[in-house]
Design a protein around this motif. Structure first.
Motif, PDB file in Angstrom:
ATOM      1  N   THR A 215       0.825  -1.132   0.011  1.00 17.78           N
ATOM      2  CA  THR A 215       0.032   0.074  -0.020  1.00 17.78           C
ATOM      3  C   THR A 215       0.852   1.360   0.099  1.00 17.78           C
ATOM      4  OG1 THR A 215      -1.905  -1.349   1.195  1.00 17.78           O
ATOM      5  CG2 THR A 215      -1.669   1.372   1.341  1.00 17.78           C
ATOM      6  N   GLU A 216       1.876   1.449   0.762  1.00 13.02           N
ATOM      7  CA  GLU A 216       2.874   2.517   1.013  1.00 13.02           C
ATOM      8  C   GLU A 216       3.323   2.626  -0.550  1.00 13.02           C
ATOM      9  OE1 GLU A 216       4.316   5.987   1.879  1.00 13.02           O
ATOM     10  OE2 GLU A 216       2.807   4.649   3.248  1.00 13.02           O
ATOM     11  N   GLN A 217       3.921   1.736  -1.228  1.00 11.43           N
ATOM     12  CA  GLN A 217       4.573   1.729  -2.457  1.00 11.43           C
ATOM     13  C   GLN A 217       3.640   2.614  -3.434  1.00 11.43           C
ATOM     14  OE1 GLN A 217       7.083  -1.284  -4.087  1.00 11.43           O
ATOM     15  NE2 GLN A 217       6.746  -2.296  -2.336  1.00 11.43           N
ATOM     16  N   VAL A 218       2.167   1.980  -3.371  1.00 13.20           N
ATOM     17  CA  VAL A 218       1.101   2.544  -4.278  1.00 13.20           C
ATOM     18  C   VAL A 218       1.064   4.047  -3.969  1.00 13.20           C
ATOM     19  CG1 VAL A 218      -1.257   2.263  -5.059  1.00 13.20           C
ATOM     20  CG2 VAL A 218       0.331   0.309  -4.869  1.00 13.20           C
ATOM     21  N   ARG A 219       0.735   4.365  -2.586  1.00 12.58           N
ATOM     22  CA  ARG A 219       0.616   5.677  -2.232  1.00 12.58           C
ATOM     23  C   ARG A 219       1.678   6.535  -2.620  1.00 12.58           C
ATOM     24  NH1 ARG A 219      -1.922   7.413   1.998  1.00 12.58           N
ATOM     25  NH2 ARG A 219      -2.083   5.204   3.136  1.00 12.58           N
ATOM     26  N   ARG A 220       3.014   6.144  -2.652  1.00  9.86           N
ATOM     27  CA  ARG A 220       3.913   7.018  -3.421  1.00  9.86           C
ATOM     28  C   ARG A 220       3.948   7.247  -4.925  1.00  9.86           C
ATOM     29  NH1 ARG A 220       7.376   4.292   0.342  1.00  9.86           N
ATOM     30  NH2 ARG A 220       8.254   2.635  -1.226  1.00  9.86           N
ATOM     31  N   LEU A 221       3.465   6.192  -5.475  1.00 14.54           N
ATOM     32  CA  LEU A 221       3.141   6.142  -7.020  1.00 14.54           C
ATOM     33  C   LEU A 221       2.066   7.177  -7.354  1.00 14.54           C
ATOM     34  CD1 LEU A 221       4.364   5.165  -9.790  1.00 14.54           C
ATOM     35  CD2 LEU A 221       2.791   3.181  -9.410  1.00 14.54           C
ATOM     36  N   VAL A 222       1.146   7.168  -6.508  1.00 15.28           N
ATOM     37  CA  VAL A 222      -0.107   7.933  -6.864  1.00 15.28           C
ATOM     38  C   VAL A 222       0.200   9.395  -6.455  1.00 15.28           C
ATOM     39  CG1 VAL A 222      -2.511   8.645  -5.929  1.00 15.28           C
ATOM     40  CG2 VAL A 222      -2.061   6.299  -6.371  1.00 15.28           C
ATOM     41  N   ARG A 223       0.902   9.742  -5.174  1.00 15.89           N
ATOM     42  CA  ARG A 223       1.176  10.925  -5.038  1.00 15.89           C
ATOM     43  C   ARG A 223       2.111  11.543  -6.300  1.00 15.89           C
ATOM     44  NH1 ARG A 223      -2.343  11.707  -2.302  1.00 15.89           N
ATOM     45  NH2 ARG A 223      -2.285  11.567  -0.040  1.00 15.89           N
ATOM     46  N   ALA A 224       3.015  10.771  -6.791  1.00 15.02           N
ATOM     47  CA  ALA A 224       3.851  11.270  -7.785  1.00 15.02           C
ATOM     48  C   ALA A 224       3.148  11.478  -9.099  1.00 15.02           C
ATOM     49  CB  ALA A 224       5.130  10.301  -8.242  1.00 15.02           C
ATOM     50  N   SER A 225       2.081  10.561  -9.552  1.00 16.03           N
ATOM     51  CA  SER A 225       1.262  10.614 -10.542  1.00 16.03           C
ATOM     52  C   SER A 225       0.353  11.934 -10.430  1.00 16.03           C
ATOM     53  CB  SER A 225       0.342   9.523 -10.940  1.00 16.03           C
ATOM     54  OG  SER A 225       1.318   8.251 -10.799  1.00 16.03           O
ATOM     55  N   GLY A 226      -0.103  12.224  -9.298  1.00 16.38           N
ATOM     56  CA  GLY A 226      -0.943  13.331  -8.938  1.00 16.38           C
ATOM     57  C   GLY A 226      -0.373  14.868  -9.477  1.00 16.38           C
ATOM     58  N   THR A 227       0.950  14.721  -9.594  1.00 20.97           N
ATOM     59  CA  THR A 227       1.620  16.179  -9.639  1.00 20.97           C
ATOM     60  C   THR A 227       1.585  16.481 -11.124  1.00 20.97           C
ATOM     61  OG1 THR A 227       3.937  14.903  -9.707  1.00 20.97           O
ATOM     62  CG2 THR A 227       3.164  15.843  -7.602  1.00 20.97           C
ATOM     63  N   LYS A 228       1.407  15.595 -11.874  1.00 18.04           N
ATOM     64  CA  LYS A 228       1.257  15.725 -13.440  1.00 18.04           C
ATOM     65  C   LYS A 228       0.178  16.517 -13.787  1.00 18.04           C
ATOM     66  CE  LYS A 228       4.671  12.859 -13.890  1.00 18.04           C
ATOM     67  NZ  LYS A 228       6.010  13.290 -14.180  1.00 18.04           N
ATOM     68  N   SER A 229       0.247  17.350 -14.896  1.00 20.03           N
ATOM     69  CA  SER A 229      -0.773  18.057 -15.441  1.00 20.03           C
ATOM     70  C   SER A 229      -2.063  17.576 -16.195  1.00 20.03           C
ATOM     71  CB  SER A 229      -0.145  19.161 -16.352  1.00 20.03           C
ATOM     72  OG  SER A 229      -1.348  20.017 -16.781  1.00 20.03           O
ATOM     73  N   GLU A 230      -3.149  17.798 -15.748  1.00 21.59           N
ATOM     74  CA  GLU A 230      -4.172  17.217 -16.550  1.00 21.59           C
ATOM     75  C   GLU A 230      -4.453  17.463 -18.153  1.00 21.59           C
ATOM     76  OE1 GLU A 230      -6.259  20.712 -14.617  1.00 21.59           O
ATOM     77  OE2 GLU A 230      -4.692  19.184 -14.480  1.00 21.59           O
ATOM     78  N   LEU A 231      -3.559  18.622 -18.356  1.00 23.66           N
ATOM     79  CA  LEU A 231      -3.530  19.110 -19.746  1.00 23.66           C
ATOM     80  C   LEU A 231      -2.550  18.155 -20.791  1.00 23.66           C
ATOM     81  CD1 LEU A 231      -3.077  22.885 -19.268  1.00 23.66           C
ATOM     82  CD2 LEU A 231      -5.337  21.413 -19.799  1.00 23.66           C
ATOM     83  N   ASP A 232      -1.564  17.615 -20.041  1.00 24.77           N
ATOM     84  CA  ASP A 232      -0.726  16.620 -20.497  1.00 24.77           C
ATOM     85  C   ASP A 232      -1.142  15.319 -20.533  1.00 24.77           C
ATOM     86  OD1 ASP A 232       1.256  18.599 -21.194  1.00 24.77           O
ATOM     87  OD2 ASP A 232       2.139  18.373 -19.335  1.00 24.77           O
ATOM     88  N   TYR A 233      -1.899  14.945 -19.668  1.00 26.40           N
ATOM     89  CA  TYR A 233      -2.489  13.653 -19.324  1.00 26.40           C
ATOM     90  C   TYR A 233      -3.948  13.747 -18.953  1.00 26.40           C
ATOM     91  CZ  TYR A 233       2.429  12.346 -18.741  1.00 26.40           C
ATOM     92  OH  TYR A 233       3.863  12.183 -18.932  1.00 26.40           O
ATOM     93  N   PRO A 234      -4.646  14.079 -20.291  1.00 31.00           N
ATOM     94  CA  PRO A 234      -6.265  14.290 -20.124  1.00 31.00           C
ATOM     95  C   PRO A 234      -6.794  12.953 -19.660  1.00 31.00           C
ATOM     96  CG  PRO A 234      -5.661  14.305 -22.343  1.00 31.00           C
ATOM     97  CD  PRO A 234      -4.216  14.284 -21.473  1.00 31.00           C
ATOM     98  N   LEU A 235      -7.962  12.889 -18.919  1.00 27.51           N
ATOM     99  CA  LEU A 235      -8.598  11.672 -18.438  1.00 27.51           C
ATOM    100  C   LEU A 235      -9.625  11.099 -19.584  1.00 27.51           C
ATOM    101  CD1 LEU A 235      -8.623  10.139 -15.660  1.00 27.51           C
ATOM    102  CD2 LEU A 235     -10.829  11.451 -15.502  1.00 27.51           C
ATOM    103  N   THR A 236      -9.090  10.280 -20.359  1.00 20.82           N
ATOM    104  CA  THR A 236      -9.744   9.764 -21.512  1.00 20.82           C
ATOM    105  C   THR A 236     -10.340   8.306 -21.068  1.00 20.82           C
ATOM    106  OG1 THR A 236      -7.646   8.595 -22.112  1.00 20.82           O
ATOM    107  CG2 THR A 236      -8.107  10.779 -23.223  1.00 20.82           C
ATOM    108  N   ALA A 237     -10.243   8.000 -19.758  1.00 21.33           N
ATOM    109  CA  ALA A 237     -11.097   6.640 -19.419  1.00 21.33           C
ATOM    110  C   ALA A 237     -11.323   7.009 -18.021  1.00 21.33           C
ATOM    111  CB  ALA A 237     -10.343   5.354 -19.745  1.00 21.33           C
ATOM    112  N   PHE A 238     -12.145   6.110 -17.335  1.00 23.78           N
ATOM    113  CA  PHE A 238     -12.380   6.496 -15.952  1.00 23.78           C
ATOM    114  C   PHE A 238     -12.834   7.710 -15.583  1.00 23.78           C
ATOM    115  CE2 PHE A 238      -8.683   3.479 -16.689  1.00 23.78           C
ATOM    116  CZ  PHE A 238      -9.365   2.159 -16.211  1.00 23.78           C
ATOM    117  N   GLY A 239     -13.507   8.251 -16.458  1.00 22.56           N
ATOM    118  CA  GLY A 239     -14.439   9.496 -15.956  1.00 22.56           C
ATOM    119  C   GLY A 239     -15.450   9.409 -15.221  1.00 22.56           C
TER     120      GLY A 239
END
Length: 442
Positions: free
Chosen positions: A121-145
């Motif tokens: 869980t802690e490893q996934v938490r760190r990955l999610v935190r890092a992923s959450g810093t990306k811009s939605e303009l560069d990475y638009p939500l094209t699935a899981f809306g």
């Protein structure tokens, strides 16, 4: 003469067949020759049932009505004797190839009861935190809306989608730390209640969509980043056997993209990338991909797991039929997919008007009748009392996997608050949950 213990004949035959299939000479045999060897090892129980240990390293039961061999775990309390048959009685589909015996066994447990390990869980938490810093303009939500707010970058969705796709059965404790990691990114509460989150398993196409869209947009580096996030997540998930088989399959599908110097031409559509991924997966991982390649077979394997998980019951098939009674089957497609013993148990419930009750189309939203303004699940057909929490988690996982496999196969919707037999079992074990943190509910 000393009596043969009830399970010995099945155990001995299984060991024999496994040894034969593992022998390098097996690959040199023709399919008819393999069938001849297997036919000599068919077992018969006192009730006249014929059993074969064959393809996918699983048992098959002969249906005397139409001659089919259907996946079915054998009885654990009956003696059996070996009765040779002609090879002609065996269709090619039940004869092992060899690679199908190499499938990762995994675990049928849900995530209700035994928590996901804290380190994972802690490893996934760190990955999610890092992923959450990306811009939605560069990475638009094209699935899981339907899961995430529109300003959430698709890198976060890639982690979520990988977790849910790899899970054997994505039913989680309401307080499970792994899903609370995503809390701030959600657009609405997850389906379920304070005890259990009954989460949908996404198709592989949703993961492929995230990557393929970036390729078509001329953003290959972003596409590779999303594939890398999926691979990183799958690598972490290998630590838990409830994720391991599909996590291993996903790694084999996406990692080749990360090793290419050039990513190549954009795929015409999302389905083309999904198909390219599936074609990369080795045959030894075929069972993990049945959910994508063969929905009928996937349902049969999930049902096998359910009956096997109920082996502690006096009559596992009667208990399995009680869980199947919760499913919606307005077209009458279910009985024909059951082995004859399970079919008899299910038909008995159907004649009594006890089938299709908790997923019926005439109920209020979420599949449950409303009484006094409170959503209440109907009583299950049969109370199941597992001997311990691990057994309960295995039943819950297999029952939920069976329900989801049925939904994928037929389109019959699962109620958001779970089916009657599942929710009744949750009530039996909820006081034994091992997550003592109470940080709020996702």
């Amino acid at each position: 003469m000393t009596a043969v213990p009830p399970w010995d004949a099945f155990t001995a035959t299984e060991a024999e067949v496994r040894a034969m299939v593992a022998d390098p000479r097996w690959q040199g045999l023709s399919v008819p020759d393999r069938a001849h060897v297997l036919a000599a090892r068919i077992l018969v129980t006192p009730d006249g049932d014929r059993w074969l240990f064959g393809a996918h390293a699983r048992w098959h039961l002969h249906d005397p009505a139409d001659g089919r061999w259907l996946l079915a775990p054998p009885p654990r309390r009956l003696r059996a004797r070996r009765v040779g048959h002609t090879a002609a009685v065996l269709p090619d589909a039940v004869v092992p190839h060899g690679y199908d015996f190499h499938a990762e066994p995994g675990s049928t447990q849900s995530f209700i009861g035994p928590d996901v390990p804290e380190g994972l869980t802690e490893q996934v938490r760190r990955l999610v935190r890092a992923s959450g810093t990306k811009s939605e303009l560069d990475y638009p939500l094209t699935a899981f809306g339907e899961i995430f707010a529109s300003d959430v970058p698709s890198t976060v969705a890639a982690v979520w989608g990988t977790v849910m796709w790899c899970a054997y059965a994505p039913a989680f404790d309401g307080n499970e730390r792994l899903i609370t990691v995503f809390g701030e990114y959600l657009c609405r509460p997850l389906p379920g209640d304070e005890w259990v989150r009954w989460l949908p398993a996404p198709p592989l196409l949703d993961l492929a969509t995230l990557v393929a869209e970036r390729l078509r947009a001329g953003r290959p580096r972003a596409a590779l980043r999303l594939a890398a996030v999926m691979a990183d997540t799958a690598q972490i998930l290998l630590l838990d056997t409830r994720f391991r088989p599909r996590a291993l399959a996903l790694l084999t599908m996406v990692e080749p993209m990360l090793r290419q110097a050039e990513i190549g031409e954009p795929y015409d559509d999302d389905a083309a990338l999904r198909q390219a991924w599936l074609e990369r997966c080795p045959a030894r991982l075929c069972r993990a991909l049945l959910v994508e390649n063969d929905l009928d077979e996937h349902f049969s394997h999930a049902l096998y797991d359910l009956v096997d998980a109920l082996s502690f019951m006096p009559d596992p098939r009667e208990a399995a039929a009680a869980f199947l009674a919760d499913l919606s089957d307005s077209k009458g497609a279910l009985p024909g997919r059951l082995d004859h013993r399970l079919r008899m148990a299910y038909e008995e419930l159907r004649r009594a008007g006890l089938t299709g009750t908790s997923a019926g189309e005439a109920t209020e939203p979420e599949g449950f009748p409303v009484r006094g303004g409170v959503s209440v699940a109907p009583a299950p057909v049969l109370e199941v009392a597992p001997p311990d929490r691990a057994s309960a988690a295995a039943v819950l996982g297999a029952a939920y996997a069976t329900g989801q496999a049925w939904e994928r196969l037929t389109g019959a919707k699962m109620p958001e608050r779970g089916l009657a037999g599942q929710t009744a079992l949750v009530r039996r074990i909820v006081h034994e949950r091992d997550d003592q943190h109470h940080t709020g509910h996702t």
